[in-house]
Design an enzyme around this catalytic site. Structure first.
Site, short mmCIF file in Angstrom:
data_model
loop_
_atom_site.label_atom_id
_atom_site.label_comp_id
_atom_site.label_asym_id
_atom_site.label_seq_id
_atom_site.Cartn_x
_atom_site.Cartn_y
_atom_site.Cartn_z
N HIS A 80 0.83 -1.19 0.00
CA HIS A 80 0.00 0.00 0.00
C HIS A 80 0.86 1.24 0.00
O HIS A 80 1.94 1.24 0.60
CB HIS A 80 -0.94 0.01 1.23
CG HIS A 80 -2.10 0.95 1.06
ND1 HIS A 80 -2.02 2.29 1.38
CD2 HIS A 80 -3.34 0.75 0.57
CE1 HIS A 80 -3.18 2.87 1.10
NE2 HIS A 80 -4.00 1.96 0.61
N GLU A 138 -7.89 -4.71 -0.86
CA GLU A 138 -8.40 -5.38 -2.06
C GLU A 138 -8.42 -6.90 -1.91
O GLU A 138 -9.25 -7.58 -2.50
CB GLU A 138 -7.56 -5.03 -3.29
CG GLU A 138 -7.55 -3.57 -3.67
CD GLU A 138 -8.90 -3.07 -4.13
OE1 GLU A 138 -9.79 -3.87 -4.42
OE2 GLU A 138 -9.07 -1.84 -4.19
N1 ACO Z 1 3.92 -7.48 -5.22
C1 ACO Z 1 5.24 -7.53 -5.50
N2 ACO Z 1 6.07 -6.51 -5.26
C2 ACO Z 1 5.55 -5.40 -4.72
C3 ACO Z 1 4.21 -5.30 -4.39
C4 ACO Z 1 3.38 -6.39 -4.67
N3 ACO Z 1 2.07 -6.39 -4.38
N4 ACO Z 1 3.97 -4.08 -3.87
C5 ACO Z 1 5.14 -3.43 -3.88
N5 ACO Z 1 6.11 -4.23 -4.40
C6 ACO Z 1 7.51 -3.92 -4.56
C7 ACO Z 1 7.71 -3.02 -5.75
O1 ACO Z 1 7.96 -3.76 -6.91
C8 ACO Z 1 8.89 -2.18 -5.34
O2 ACO Z 1 10.05 -2.89 -5.62
P1 ACO Z 1 11.33 -2.12 -6.24
O3 ACO Z 1 11.72 -1.13 -5.18
O4 ACO Z 1 12.31 -3.22 -6.44
O5 ACO Z 1 10.85 -1.48 -7.49
C9 ACO Z 1 8.75 -2.10 -3.82
O6 ACO Z 1 7.94 -3.19 -3.41
C10 ACO Z 1 8.10 -0.81 -3.38
O7 ACO Z 1 6.97 -0.63 -4.18
P2 ACO Z 1 6.34 0.77 -4.50
O8 ACO Z 1 5.89 0.79 -5.91
O9 ACO Z 1 7.21 1.88 -4.01
O10 ACO Z 1 5.11 0.73 -3.58
P3 ACO Z 1 4.01 1.78 -3.67
O11 ACO Z 1 3.82 2.21 -2.29
O12 ACO Z 1 4.28 2.81 -4.67
O13 ACO Z 1 2.84 0.91 -4.29
C11 ACO Z 1 0.95 -0.36 -4.57
C12 ACO Z 1 1.73 0.58 -3.65
C13 ACO Z 1 0.74 0.31 -5.94
C14 ACO Z 1 -0.40 -0.64 -3.95
C15 ACO Z 1 1.76 -1.66 -4.74
O14 ACO Z 1 2.00 -2.23 -3.50
C16 ACO Z 1 1.08 -2.65 -5.68
O15 ACO Z 1 1.23 -2.56 -6.90
N6 ACO Z 1 0.32 -3.63 -5.12
C17 ACO Z 1 -0.39 -4.60 -5.92
C18 ACO Z 1 -1.65 -4.04 -6.50
C19 ACO Z 1 -2.75 -3.83 -5.45
O16 ACO Z 1 -2.94 -4.65 -4.56
N7 ACO Z 1 -3.48 -2.71 -5.59
C20 ACO Z 1 -4.54 -2.32 -4.65
C21 ACO Z 1 -3.97 -1.35 -3.65
S1 ACO Z 1 -5.10 -0.94 -2.38
C22 ACO Z 1 -5.85 0.43 -2.89
O17 ACO Z 1 -5.38 1.12 -3.75
C23 ACO Z 1 -7.12 0.82 -2.32
#
Ligand code: ACO
Length: 329
Positions: free
Chosen positions: A224, A278
């Protein structure tokens, strides 16, 4: 006027003050009007939460009305059409908002009598095509309470922009629906449903998830932007889910969650990647037999509470929201 340059996605930019909700991402707490979500999810009916959040005088739930057929399939578009065509009296906005879920449910199954009871009971009975079980109606009610409000997310911001121009409530709510319809908003757990489906048919869940991560895919339902702990909404929904799901559904969902959390902790030891709203929203809506294409519209019904509250707050305290763009030929 001096130019103030902010990030194009407005991340971290404070554009207004609100008394409606507070997100504490460090401690994993979400508060609606100073009350923790954990206290509300199981104790409050959504139709009571809505007037409390929006500071509206309460009214009884209207009876279902007959709705002329709507000739579009997409449930979110149907909701937008209903918003624009349902009777609206600005002196009684709550009666108008409470009419929307009933009219929407009736488009799914015009012949199903919704009966009487909570809004969740009536909506679910229409979507399931038979009177909903009490436990299922309570779970949908808890889902709606859990997703009712989440501060200045994109759709709520859109509602506030519309409200800031003096637009009326029905038109402002359609701005929220339009903004919710895009895949980047959240509220559409298709990715989670697909993951659970794949996991149900595979031999080894850990290998499936590991292969996804190796391909650079993200595991849907984890991580998140704001919460650095478990998403408090996931905590509430997990509890509800475990009460209504079949033992097989519970086993599969926990196995996927456990494996995902283990792998993510292993791959990103310095980042908290926990279960988000989610994941259990998808599992819960599937257990309630809400058709997948109805998930976004079902989410939108819950979010009507937050949209209405922000519409009213913007109306009473707001100023026209009108930023500027720099012309770059
Ligand atoms: N699966 C695998 N790797 C992940 C995930 C995940 N679910 N979430 C984050 N990471 C990794 C990223 O690849 C990143 O790695 P890197 O630094 O090597 O590039 C690291 O963890 C940090 O990720 P960020 O992109 O900085 O995390 P951010 O806080 O921007 O993203 C997000 C949050 C978009 C929700 C992300 O966790 C994600 O894509 N999750 C999966 C999709 C999802 O569940 N969406 C619903 C979110 S809930 C809502 O919006 C109401």
């Amino acid at each position: 006027m001096a130019e103030i340059i902010v990030p194009s996605g407005l991340e971290g930019v404070v554009v207004t003050e609100t008394r409606i909700s507070e997100i504490d991402g460090t401690q994993g707490i979400l508060r609606y009007r100073n009350r923790a979500l954990a206290d509300l999810a199981e104790t409050m009916l959504w139709e009571d939460l809505l007037p409390w959040l929006a500071e509206l005088p309460s009214t009884s739930i209207p009876a279902t009305e007959t709705q002329p057929p709507i000739l579009v399939d997409d449930p979110l578009r149907r909701l937008a059409i209903i918003m624009l065509t349902a009777a609206y009296d600005p002196k009684n906005p709550l009666a108008y908002v409470l009419r929307l879920p009933l009219l929407l449910g009736a488009t799914f199954n015009p012949d199903q009598d919704p009966g009487s009871g909570s809004m969740a009971y009536r909506f679910l009975s229409m979507l399931n095509g038979h009177p909903a079980a009490t436990s299922a109606a309570s779970a949908l009610n808890a889902y709606w309470v859990v997703v009712a409000e989440h501060s200045l997310n994109a759709s709520t911001f859109a509602v506030r922009v519309a409200a800031s121009t003096g637009a009326d409530l029905p038109l402002s709510l359609t701005a929220g629906v339009a903004t919710l319809s895009g895949p980047l908003h959240g509220g559409a757990p298709e990715g989670v449903l697909a993951l659970l489906e794949e996991a149900a048919h595979c031999q080894d869940i850990s290998s499936l998830l590991r292969a996804k991560l190796d391909r650079g895919e993200r595991l849907m339902g984890f991580g998140h932007r704001v919460y650095r702990t478990e998403d408090p909404r996931a905590v509430a929904l997990r509890q509800m889910f475990s009460r209504i799901a079949s033992p097989d559904q519970v086993r599969l969902t926990s196995a996927v969650e456990d494996a995902a959390l283990r792998l993510l902790a292993d791959r990103k030891p310095d980042r908290v990647l926990a279960t988000n709203v989610e994941f259990y929203a998808g599992a819960l809506l599937a257990a309630l037999k809400i058709p997948p294409e109805w998930c976004s519209a079902t989410f939108a019904v819950g979010r009507l509470a937050g949209w209405t509250a922000h519409y009213r707050e913007q109306q009473t305290t707001g100023r026209l929201i009108r930023p500027v763009a720099r012309y770059r030929p």
